[in-house]
Design an enzyme around this catalytic site. Structure first.
Site, short mmCIF file in Angstrom:
data_model
loop_
_atom_site.label_atom_id
_atom_site.label_comp_id
_atom_site.label_asym_id
_atom_site.label_seq_id
_atom_site.Cartn_x
_atom_site.Cartn_y
_atom_site.Cartn_z
N TRP A 1 -3.58 -2.17 -1.48
CA TRP A 1 -3.52 -3.10 -2.32
C TRP A 1 -3.89 -4.01 -1.16
CZ3 TRP A 1 -2.26 -4.93 -6.93
CH2 TRP A 1 -2.20 -6.43 -6.74
N GLU B 1 14.55 -13.11 -23.35
CA GLU B 1 13.66 -12.45 -23.11
C GLU B 1 14.53 -11.03 -23.40
OE1 GLU B 1 8.64 -13.12 -21.32
OE2 GLU B 1 10.72 -13.42 -19.34
N ASN C 1 0.53 -0.28 6.40
CA ASN C 1 1.23 -1.31 5.05
C ASN C 1 1.61 -1.95 6.08
OD1 ASN C 1 2.04 -2.11 2.43
ND2 ASN C 1 3.11 -0.99 2.85
N GLY C 2 1.17 -3.39 5.82
CA GLY C 2 2.10 -4.83 5.64
C GLY C 2 0.54 -5.95 7.06
N CYS D 1 0.82 -1.19 0.16
CA CYS D 1 -0.36 0.09 0.12
C CYS D 1 1.06 1.04 0.07
CB CYS D 1 -1.09 -0.02 1.21
SG CYS D 1 -1.64 -1.42 1.62
N GLU E 1 12.72 -21.66 -17.26
CA GLU E 1 12.06 -20.08 -16.97
C GLU E 1 13.70 -19.53 -17.08
OE1 GLU E 1 10.48 -16.89 -15.24
OE2 GLU E 1 10.05 -18.66 -16.26
N ARG F 1 1.44 0.88 -5.87
CA ARG F 1 1.72 0.31 -4.71
C ARG F 1 0.15 -0.24 -4.82
NH1 ARG F 1 6.21 1.35 -1.59
NH2 ARG F 1 5.21 -0.03 -0.18
N LYS G 1 3.82 -6.39 -21.41
CA LYS G 1 3.11 -6.88 -19.87
C LYS G 1 1.87 -7.97 -20.50
CE LYS G 1 4.28 -7.58 -15.31
NZ LYS G 1 5.84 -8.10 -15.12
N HIS H 1 19.37 -37.14 -25.42
CA HIS H 1 18.75 -36.70 -26.40
C HIS H 1 17.74 -35.81 -27.75
CE1 HIS H 1 16.97 -41.33 -24.76
NE2 HIS H 1 17.13 -40.39 -23.76
N LYS I 1 14.09 -16.01 -19.31
CA LYS I 1 14.52 -14.97 -18.97
C LYS I 1 15.66 -13.93 -19.40
CE LYS I 1 11.48 -13.47 -16.44
NZ LYS I 1 11.03 -14.54 -16.87
#
Length: 609
Positions: free
Chosen positions: A74, A489, A98-99, A2, A482, A27, A604, A505, A486
């Site tokens: 958030w 990308e 926030n938390g 937040c 992954e 945020r 995105k 193989h 990365k």
């Protein structure tokens, strides 16, 4: 995650708070609000949705005053709504937070017994009540805050306003950032520097356990024992964009470093170590329904598909439910054998991925139960699903996903434990052990981030390579995929991820002395097998980079580099191994001079087929 702001001085607070919140809207954008104190009265304006909604309310119903606090949310505890929006009030005290307050249920129970009237579903309102009841008994504002903090367990950045103390704000920090800025006859509070830059460049950061008493003339910082701390201010020289990046060169690097916090935010509010239970409140699955599930179909695209592959291991080994994984773009065009006894599990950071959304309609037609793992509250996927398990990565700005991926892994781990407990297939003692492991994950990630210097040096040495090969086995094979993704990308280097046992193989034909081969080699059930595959690369002259949780001397092969990560539990090792691979891809891209945050041809959210 937040956004918090605060102001005390000679200006009108409301427009300043609103403009500062606009700098922090990344945020959180589930709800927003401000509280302003004038003539001994606090006026609160808040609403659900984005800041534009709050701005309209303030135009229609303006507020005046020279001291105030604000918040953009958030959602964690409690769904997005005006009632759950901050600021929260209890008597004379108003708070923004926030938390996560980990023991809020216990505190709430005690407050209710003492006659407190709690209006929201949030953990944050509890803090206002703790402070408010102490002030009502005659305690000084600062002392009331300090005493209340000793009752709280968890992470927090807190800003307090008290209508009986119009000359000061009080802020506090533990594991969640807060910064105080100051100018001529005015002071500012924020959870991030961008909110302050239009007004001051002189700031001071609070450390964990500290409290600051903020007035128009300045502020003083006190430690947990009430002792005054002297700390020099910092002069911020960043421009606005750099400030939004928190001083990091790129958003991607900032988001890589945010992962310990993001992972903790994703699991903290949902687990009970004492009971060995996971709260799947938003998933809406009952024990009887889980026992009827015969198969889980995981559907995702891109990086989320790699998370689904790891999730398959977790769901089958922890929850003991058969699982299969599909690309969204493939799933929609085949005829999967799903029915009312199937669980369709969809994974998407944005919740707007077109191919993943298309799977919902297919699942609905076949009467499957539909659950999603998503980062964006109230996204299309979340709205169309029967239930949703939100990650709490916070907004992810860089196109290449980092913290969204690791929080997806965490959410899937929670889901596997939760389903296992609901079905009765996972014993309470085993669930407690798995959840205790999870508590260590943010620390393991912090340890892995300390490899950054070594990864940058390695990247400088390898950035000229034309091809990379990534190898892993078992639950860590998807991390090889992954890592390769990365690199592709953001650096535009050709890279492939393979199960180490499949190397003979085909891929072994590509290995020569110019090819870097990244091998994921934790000490697990596959260790000796993977070590044998590594020896095969060695015999072909490959440039071997090993990521392991063992000492370098135990790796019996001619390696180019051995990098040691923290020893983690079996199901959490993939998340730990992800960190150095993200750093390697990032620094190779930096050394090649590519656009890290906005790589060519990529978006995105892929919202078209």
């Amino acid at each position: 995650m937040c956004g918090i702001v605060g102001y005390i001085g000679n200006r009108e607070a409301a427009p300043l708070l609103l403009e500062s919140l606009k700098k922090l809207e990344y945020r959180g954008y589930d709800s927003a609000g401000i509280a302003v104190l004038s003539n001994g009265q606090v006026t609160i304006r808040r609403c659900q949705g984005k800041l534009a909604n709050l701005e309209k309310i303030l135009l229609q119903r303006p507020v005046r005053g020279k001291i105030g606090i604000g918040h953009t949310r958030w959602a964690t505890h409690g769904k997005p709504s005006e009632t759950n929006a901050h600021p929260h009030r209890a008597g004379a005290v108003v708070v923004v937070h926030n938390g996560i307050i980990e023991n809020y249920l216990e505190l709430k129970e005690h407050l209710l017994k003492r006659g407190a009237r709690i209006e929201s579903e949030t953990d944050s309102e509890i803090v206002a009540h703790l402070v408010g009841e102490k002030i009502q008994k005659g305690m000084d504002f600062l002392t009331a805050v300090q005493k209340s903090l000793k009752q709280i367990h968890g992470s927090y950045a807190l800003a307090f306003l008290n209508q009986k103390s119009p000359d000061r704000l009080i802020v506090a920090k533990n594991s969640t950032p807060i910064v105080v800025g100051w100018g001529e006859g005015e002071s500012f509070v924020a959870s991030d520097i961008p909110a302050l830059l239009d007004y001051t460049r002189r700031v001071t950061f609070l450390e964990d356990g500290e409290v600051a008493e903020v007035t128009a003339e300045g502020f003083r910082i006190l430690d947990g024992k009430g002792k005054t701390i002297r700390r020099p201010h910092k002069e911020i020289t960043w421009d606005a964009v750099a400030a939004r990046k928190g001083g990091y060169r790129h958003f991607m690097l900032k988001e890589i470093h945010e992962q310990p916090r993001a992972l903790a935010d994703t699991f903290r509010e949902r687990i009970s170590l004492r009971e060995g239970e996971v709260s799947l409140e938003g998933v809406h699955l009952k024990a009887g329904e889980v026992k009827q599930i015969k198969r889980i179909h995981l559907v995702a695209c891109g990086t989320a598909w790699h998370a689904a592959l790891v999730g398959k291991f977790m769901l089958e080994e922890i929850a003991k439910i058969p699982a299969e994984v599909d690309y969204g773009s493939e799933f929609r065009y085949r005829s999967p054998l799903i029915d009312s006894r199937s669980l369709l599990l969809l994974i998407s950071q944005s919740g707007e991925t077109a191919d993943t959304l298309a799977a919902v309609d297919m699942g609905r037609a076949k009467k499957a139960k539909i659950i999603s793992v998503c980062n964006v509250v109230d996204s299309s996927l979340a709205r169309k699903s029967d239930g949703v398990l939100y990650t709490h990565a916070g907004p992810e700005i860089s196109v290449a996903s980092t913290k969204a991926f690791s929080t997806q892994l965490t959410a899937l781990y929670l889901l596997a434990i939760g389903l296992g407990r609901l079905s009765g297939r996972l014993k309470r003692a085993d669930a407690k052990r798995l959840l205790q492991d999870l508590m260590h994950l943010p620390h393991w990630i912090e340890e892995a981030l300390r490899l950054e210097g070594e990864m940058e040096k390695l990247a400088r040495e390898l950035c000229g390579a034309a091809d990379f090969l990534y190898l892993g086995r078992g639950i860590n094979y998807p991390i090889a995929l992954e890592g390769a993704l990365k690199l592709k990308e953001i650096s535009y280097i050709h890279a492939e991820g393979y199960p180490a046992g499949e190397m003979k193989h085909g891929p072994i034909a590509l290995v020569d002395e110019k090819m870097p081969v990244v091998v994921l080699l934790p000490k697990d059930r596959y260790f000796q097998k993977t070590l044998g595959n590594l020896k095969e690369v060695e015999s072909r002259g490959g440039k071997i980079i090993v990521l392991t949780d063992q000492e370098a001397g135990l790796i019996d092969a001619a390696t180019y580099r051995v990098l040691t990560v923290p020893k983690a539990s079996h199901f959490l090792t993939p998340t730990v191994l992800t960190i150095p691979l993200q750093l390697l891809a990032y620094y190779i891209a930096v050394h090649r001079g590519t656009d890290v945050d906005q790589p060519r041809n990529l978006a995105k959210s892929v919202t078209v087929e």
